[in-house]
Design a protein around this motif. Structure first.
Motif, PDB file in Angstrom:
ATOM      1  N   PHE A  20     -26.734  22.763 -21.574  1.00  0.00           N
ATOM      2  CA  PHE A  20     -25.460  22.509 -21.349  1.00  0.00           C
ATOM      3  C   PHE A  20     -24.745  23.174 -20.355  1.00  0.00           C
ATOM      4  O   PHE A  20     -24.101  22.641 -19.545  1.00  0.00           O
ATOM      5  CB  PHE A  20     -24.708  22.750 -22.731  1.00  0.00           C
ATOM      6  CG  PHE A  20     -23.289  22.525 -22.835  1.00  0.00           C
ATOM      7  CD1 PHE A  20     -22.639  21.262 -22.417  1.00  0.00           C
ATOM      8  CD2 PHE A  20     -22.347  23.730 -22.555  1.00  0.00           C
ATOM      9  CE1 PHE A  20     -21.204  21.024 -22.362  1.00  0.00           C
ATOM     10  CE2 PHE A  20     -20.816  23.469 -22.426  1.00  0.00           C
ATOM     11  CZ  PHE A  20     -20.354  22.172 -22.342  1.00  0.00           C
ATOM     12  N   TYR A  21     -24.757  24.444 -20.499  1.00  0.00           N
ATOM     13  CA  TYR A  21     -23.984  25.315 -19.377  1.00  0.00           C
ATOM     14  C   TYR A  21     -24.448  25.021 -17.927  1.00  0.00           C
ATOM     15  O   TYR A  21     -24.005  25.102 -16.927  1.00  0.00           O
ATOM     16  CB  TYR A  21     -24.037  26.879 -19.673  1.00  0.00           C
ATOM     17  CG  TYR A  21     -22.938  27.077 -20.702  1.00  0.00           C
ATOM     18  CD1 TYR A  21     -21.602  27.168 -20.533  1.00  0.00           C
ATOM     19  CD2 TYR A  21     -23.223  27.057 -22.166  1.00  0.00           C
ATOM     20  CE1 TYR A  21     -20.595  27.521 -21.245  1.00  0.00           C
ATOM     21  CE2 TYR A  21     -22.348  27.419 -22.985  1.00  0.00           C
ATOM     22  CZ  TYR A  21     -20.950  27.461 -22.559  1.00  0.00           C
ATOM     23  OH  TYR A  21     -20.039  27.861 -23.693  1.00  0.00           O
ATOM     24  N   LYS A  23     -26.124  22.373 -16.925  1.00  0.00           N
ATOM     25  CA  LYS A  23     -25.722  20.884 -16.515  1.00  0.00           C
ATOM     26  C   LYS A  23     -24.229  20.750 -16.097  1.00  0.00           C
ATOM     27  O   LYS A  23     -23.831  20.177 -15.014  1.00  0.00           O
ATOM     28  CB  LYS A  23     -26.484  19.921 -17.345  1.00  0.00           C
ATOM     29  CG  LYS A  23     -27.881  19.697 -17.286  1.00  0.00           C
ATOM     30  CD  LYS A  23     -28.102  18.728 -18.462  1.00  0.00           C
ATOM     31  CE  LYS A  23     -30.163  18.703 -18.601  1.00  0.00           C
ATOM     32  NZ  LYS A  23     -30.248  17.810 -19.687  1.00  0.00           N
ATOM     33  N   THR A  24     -23.603  21.323 -17.206  1.00  0.00           N
ATOM     34  CA  THR A  24     -22.095  20.974 -17.058  1.00  0.00           C
ATOM     35  C   THR A  24     -21.339  21.800 -16.170  1.00  0.00           C
ATOM     36  O   THR A  24     -20.533  21.265 -15.387  1.00  0.00           O
ATOM     37  CB  THR A  24     -21.613  21.029 -18.499  1.00  0.00           C
ATOM     38  OG1 THR A  24     -22.316  20.372 -19.405  1.00  0.00           O
ATOM     39  CG2 THR A  24     -20.136  20.773 -18.655  1.00  0.00           C
TER      40      THR A  24
END
Length: 77
Positions: A20-21, A23-24
């Motif tokens: 998540f971290y 990609k985001t």
């Protein structure tokens, strides 16, 4: 000047949280200590902030564990 430079969070699903971290927020992995049979922290950075994704579960609530600040003078602070 005081600046946040490090954040550590507990995450039960470390791999999903790491992805998540990445990609985001475009973070990249800087360290993944390996000890057979043990879950360890996975460390990410954006080039300024260091983010530690610590293994959660086993009674540890998910979320922020601690923050690290950079200060000019620790004694004056």
């Amino acid at each position: 000047m005081h600046k946040i430079r490090h954040i550590a969070i507990f995450a039960e699903d470390q791999e999903t949280t790491v992805e998540f971290y990445k990609k985001t927020f475009g973070m990249y992995e800087v360290a993944r200590p390996v000890t057979p049979g043990q879950r360890r922290g996975i460390f990410l950075s954006d080039g300024y902030i260091n983010l530690a994704i610590l293994p959660g579960g086993n009674g540890k609530p998910e979320g922020i564990h601690h923050l690290g600040f950079e200060v000019d003078d620790i004694y004056a602070t």
